[in-house]
Scaffold this motif. Structure first.
Motif: not given
Length: 260
Positions: A107-125
């Motif tokens: 569960s932690g690895l899955l959440l880390l993968a998804c949140s990291s993808l969203m971090f890469g897609l973000s463009d705001t502070v």
């Protein structure tokens, strides 16, 4: 010349079913279980460390150019990860107690993968700050699960110290490989590429860890009887947060913000 009795004794020791396979020895099952736990824990630890620190070479400049983020803002984005991991560490242990370290780790690895993808897609502070905090929440069950798995499995003479040494070495490898690969992937594919590649690696390992067959370690009868007679004491948050721990916590929150 051998006596007939000796010949009869020799022949009686032979198995009437020579083609039957030998029974699996409990020691072999235990060693197979230990190898799997070591591989699963170290790989998860390495992947999480590499993913969390892969943005160190390029993020400050990228954030300054694209959003005008100042160095102190970037420091807060880095520092929110360990603070979030601290906040969610106690709930993570409760989740492990209910569902087991294997489910909590996946569960932690899955959440880390998804949140990291969203971090890469973000463009705001604000987006980076939020998803970095989610990354910290994801690391809490990962590191706690690895610690529980190692403590439950490697309890022989010197085994736990040996495994901890390997874990520290793997962390240092992650600190070295993560920024190196992050810089290469950033130069090759832009800001999103490092997070996408590492997230795919996390998802593949999650699938492998969930569906790969594992062996439960055999429990010694004497140890099991001792555990049955032992009174279980559950420590609460007030027992854990001693004065010494409360003095160390600010340093653990502030220092990563300066060093990324």
């Amino acid at each position: 010349k051998p006596s007939p009795f000796a010949c009869f004794q020799h022949c009686s020791n032979r198995s009437p079913y020579p083609s039957d396979p030998p029974l699996a020895h409990p020691h072999a099952e235990m060693e197979s279980h230990k190898r799997w736990v070591l591989f699963s824990g170290l790989t998860s630890f390495f992947l999480s460390i590499a993913m969390l620190y892969q943005m160190s070479p390029f993020f400050q400049k990228y954030a300054r150019v694209t959003t005008g983020a100042t160095p102190d803002t970037v420091g807060l984005i880095f520092a929110v990860l360990p603070f979030s991991a601290f906040v969610f560490s106690v709930p993570a242990m409760g989740f492990i107690a209910r569902h087991g370290p294997r489910v909590a780790l996946a569960s932690g690895l899955l959440l880390l993968a998804c949140s990291s993808l969203m971090f890469g897609l973000s463009d705001t502070v604000s987006g980076w700050f939020f998803w970095r905090a989610v990354q910290g929440a994801a690391t809490a069950p990962i590191y706690s699960s690895v610690a529980v798995m190692f403590a439950n499995t490697f309890h022989g003479p010197g085994e736990f110290a040996w495994v901890n040494g390997i874990q520290e070495a793997m962390a240092n490898i992650g600190f070295a490989v993560g920024p190196t690969m992050g810089g290469i992937l950033f130069q090759w594919g832009g800001f999103f590429a490092p997070f996408a590649v590492s997230a795919v690696g996390h998802l593949l390992f999650v699938a492998f860890s969930l569906f790969a067959p594992t062996l439960a370690p055999p429990v010694d009868d004497q140890l099991e009887s001792l555990l049955d007679d032992e009174e279980v004491v559950v420590a609460g948050l007030r027992d854990i947060l001693t004065k010494e721990i409360l003095l160390i916590i600010p340093a653990g929150i502030i220092i990563p913000g300066f060093f990324g």
